[in-house]
Design a protein around this motif. Structure first.
Motif, short mmCIF file in Angstrom:
data_model
loop_
_atom_site.label_atom_id
_atom_site.label_comp_id
_atom_site.label_asym_id
_atom_site.label_seq_id
_atom_site.Cartn_x
_atom_site.Cartn_y
_atom_site.Cartn_z
N PHE B 134 0.25 1.14 -12.86
CA PHE B 134 -0.76 2.13 -12.45
C PHE B 134 -0.14 3.23 -11.59
O PHE B 134 0.76 2.96 -10.78
CB PHE B 134 -1.87 1.46 -11.63
N SER B 135 -0.67 4.43 -11.73
CA SER B 135 -0.28 5.52 -10.83
C SER B 135 -0.92 5.27 -9.47
O SER B 135 -1.79 4.40 -9.32
CB SER B 135 -0.78 6.85 -11.38
N ARG B 136 -0.51 6.06 -8.49
CA ARG B 136 -1.05 5.94 -7.13
C ARG B 136 -2.58 6.11 -7.13
O ARG B 136 -3.30 5.37 -6.49
CB ARG B 136 -0.37 7.01 -6.26
N GLY B 137 -3.03 7.08 -7.88
CA GLY B 137 -4.47 7.36 -7.93
C GLY B 137 -5.26 6.22 -8.55
O GLY B 137 -6.32 5.85 -8.05
N LEU B 138 -4.71 5.64 -9.62
CA LEU B 138 -5.40 4.52 -10.27
C LEU B 138 -5.45 3.31 -9.34
O LEU B 138 -6.43 2.58 -9.29
CB LEU B 138 -4.71 4.15 -11.58
N GLN B 139 -4.35 3.11 -8.61
CA GLN B 139 -4.33 1.99 -7.65
C GLN B 139 -5.37 2.19 -6.56
O GLN B 139 -6.01 1.24 -6.10
CB GLN B 139 -2.94 1.87 -7.01
N LEU B 157 -12.83 2.62 5.91
CA LEU B 157 -12.01 3.42 5.00
C LEU B 157 -10.91 4.14 5.77
O LEU B 157 -11.20 4.92 6.68
CB LEU B 157 -12.89 4.46 4.27
N ASP B 158 -9.68 3.89 5.39
CA ASP B 158 -8.55 4.52 6.05
C ASP B 158 -7.90 5.50 5.08
O ASP B 158 -7.20 5.07 4.15
CB ASP B 158 -7.55 3.44 6.49
N GLU B 159 -8.14 6.77 5.27
CA GLU B 159 -7.63 7.82 4.38
C GLU B 159 -7.92 7.45 2.91
O GLU B 159 -7.00 7.41 2.08
CB GLU B 159 -6.12 8.02 4.56
N PRO B 160 -9.18 7.21 2.56
CA PRO B 160 -9.47 6.67 1.22
C PRO B 160 -9.26 7.68 0.09
O PRO B 160 -9.13 7.28 -1.06
CB PRO B 160 -10.94 6.28 1.31
N PHE B 161 -9.26 8.97 0.42
CA PHE B 161 -9.13 9.97 -0.64
C PHE B 161 -7.68 10.24 -1.03
O PHE B 161 -7.43 10.95 -2.00
CB PHE B 161 -9.78 11.29 -0.21
N SER B 162 -6.74 9.66 -0.28
CA SER B 162 -5.34 9.97 -0.56
C SER B 162 -4.95 9.42 -1.94
O SER B 162 -5.21 8.26 -2.26
CB SER B 162 -4.41 9.40 0.52
N GLY B 163 -4.36 10.28 -2.74
CA GLY B 163 -3.91 9.88 -4.07
C GLY B 163 -4.94 10.04 -5.16
O GLY B 163 -4.63 9.87 -6.33
#
Lengths: 230, 249
Positions: B134-139, B157-163
């Protein structure tokens, strides 16, 4: 089934499935242990060594180094993607986490242990006394008790050193002194089996292994919570 | 109303380093709190303490009135945690990962719930693929599915939008909005002000392990928040007493 057992078994299953797909720990541990047997055999001239205690000592030295290498990889899959934090943030009881990891480690150490034993038997033989089925089963039981002891201590200390940079070296330094009784008992039990083909006449050493395993697993079940939430 | 999270005089030390210092914070149930601050401000440590992953060096923490020290498993069953790491196992498939966590959370309908979430987050076609592919975003999408698996009352949520790409970020924002509508409590740590302001009811600013501002988000625009941030954090403000700095600017 209680949630404790479901969690522990889910962790064991997850570790075994991961290892089956990665095929890292078992082959690495088996190869390393087999190499130690070969090196020790060359150094001591294989075939010339007759005394059971020396031969058993070689076997358990190889098992010890291999098992320490194996337990050092206990939380390898948790280090990837910080999965340990995911486990700790879940409602799984820390004792169940320990138990699941311990059971997986017993399997992941016993499997290479059999390979190491086979390589040892090839080079040194196990003696005519171990030719009976009962003796072979006793030897397997001693190996299993050894794997359980290493898994019991190793899982605890692998958790303790999880976040440390020098964890591999530290794990060995911390574990070896505690493993002396187990190593001694395993080696002596094996020597007795090689000589007599049975442990009936000298049950002290295998009994010591049973007590050692129980004590460490029970203590670890109690303290593991404090070890991983440090 | 029960507070979802209460911290009283909480400090956390790693050796000699102080990650949090004497923090008092109350998050009421159903509130979306954005925890803002620069790197190293103590946001991740605060979330780790709330998630009971680590223990406070000093002070008391309570989650929905429960003591994490005494009722750890009970508390953790109420929490969902998303970090910048996925907590996923690379050699398990996406579905196996979720089913594994479903076992840990004692879910009876773990498989169905896992498949539903994989579908919601657009991972259904990849459900049987190993996570290491998986890519970072999919993970990160999988991490969100894992955190929502057991319908937690408190989402951390700790920086949940990253990736996340724009589409996945939009899906996640919608999920968060529905979580808020359902009355769940959300605490989101971020260093991106815009993200922090988007859904928040309350804002807390952290700097050098201290809460330097806590107040409502309704009247804050992006510009006024930026101004406040620069004044309290950017300029290196480090007030000694929390009570002096609370409230609206």
């Amino acid at each position: 089934m209680s949630r404790f057992r479901i969690s522990a078994l889910a962790i064991t299953r997850k570790d075994l499935v991961s290892e089956w797909r990665r095929r890292e720990t078992v082959p690495l541990t088996a190869l390393f242990g087999a190499l130690v047997v070969v090196v020790a055999s060359l150094a001591l001239e294989a075939g010339a060594v007759e005394a059971e205690r020396v031969r058993a000592g070689i076997l358990w030295t190889a098992l010890t180094f291999a098992f320490v290498l194996g337990v050092g990889r206990t939380f390898e899959s948790e280090r990837e993607h910080d999965a340990m934090r995911g486990l700790l943030a879940s409602p799984v009881e820390r004792a169940a986490l320990y138990l699941g990891k311990f059971l997986a480690n017993v399997v992941l150490l016993a499997a290479p242990g059999i390979v190491i034993l086979a390589v040892f038997a090839l080079l040194h033989g196990l003696g005519s006394a171990t030719a009976t089925a009962q003796a072979a089963l006793s030897l397997a039981a001693v190996l299993l008790l050894g794997a359980a002891g290493f898994a019991g201590v190793g899982t605890l200390f692998a958790g303790l050193t999880l976040g440390l940079r020098a964890r591999d070296a530290l794990l060995s330094v911390l574990m070896f002194p505690l493993l002396v009784p187990l190593l001694l008992a395993g080696s002596r039990s094996t020597a007795v089996l090689m000589r007599d083909g049975t442990l009936a006449g000298d049950a002290f050493w295998p009994a010591l292994m049973v007590v050692y395993d129980l004590v460490f697993v029970v203590v670890a079940l109690i303290v593991f919570e404090y070890v991983v939430e440090k | 109303m029960t507070a979802a999270l209460t911290l009283r005089g909480v400090s956390k030390y790693y050796g000699d380093a102080c990650a949090l210092h004497d923090v008092d914070l109350t998050v009421e149930e159903g509130v979306f709190l954005s925890l803002l601050g620069p790197n190293g401000a103590g946001k991740t440590t605060l979330l780790a303490l709330a998630a009971t992953v680590t223990r406070a060096s000093e002070g008391n923490i309570s989650v929905f009135g429960l003591d994490p020290g005494a009722d750890g498993s009970e508390v953790r069953a109420l929490l969902g945690l998303v970090s910048h790491e996925s907590f996923a196992y690379g050699h398990l498939t996406a579905l196996e990962n979720l089913e594994f966590y479903a076992h840990l959370y004692g879910l009876r309908d773990g498989r169905e719930r896992s498949l539903d979430l994989l579908d919601t987050l657009g991972l259904y076609p990849r459900r049987d693929d190993l996570v290491r592919t998986f890519s970072r975003g999919l993970q990160q999408r999988l991490a969100i599915a894992r955190a929502l698996l057991h319908n937690p009352r408190l989402l951390l949520l700790d920086e949940p939008f990253s990736g996340l790409d724009a589409h996945a970020a939009g899906t996640f924002s919608s999920l968060l909005s529905s979580c808020c509508r359902e009355g769940r409590t959300v605490i989101m740590a971020t260093h991106r002000l815009e993200e922090g302001l988007l859904l928040a009811d309350t804002i807390a600013l952290l700097d050098s392990g201290c809460v330097v501002f806590e107040g409502g988000a309704a009247d804050l625009s992006h510009d006024s928040l930026e101004e406040l941030y620069l004044a309290r954090v950017g300029a290196g403000s480090h007030p000694a007493h929390l009570s002096d700095t609370r409230g609206r600017p």
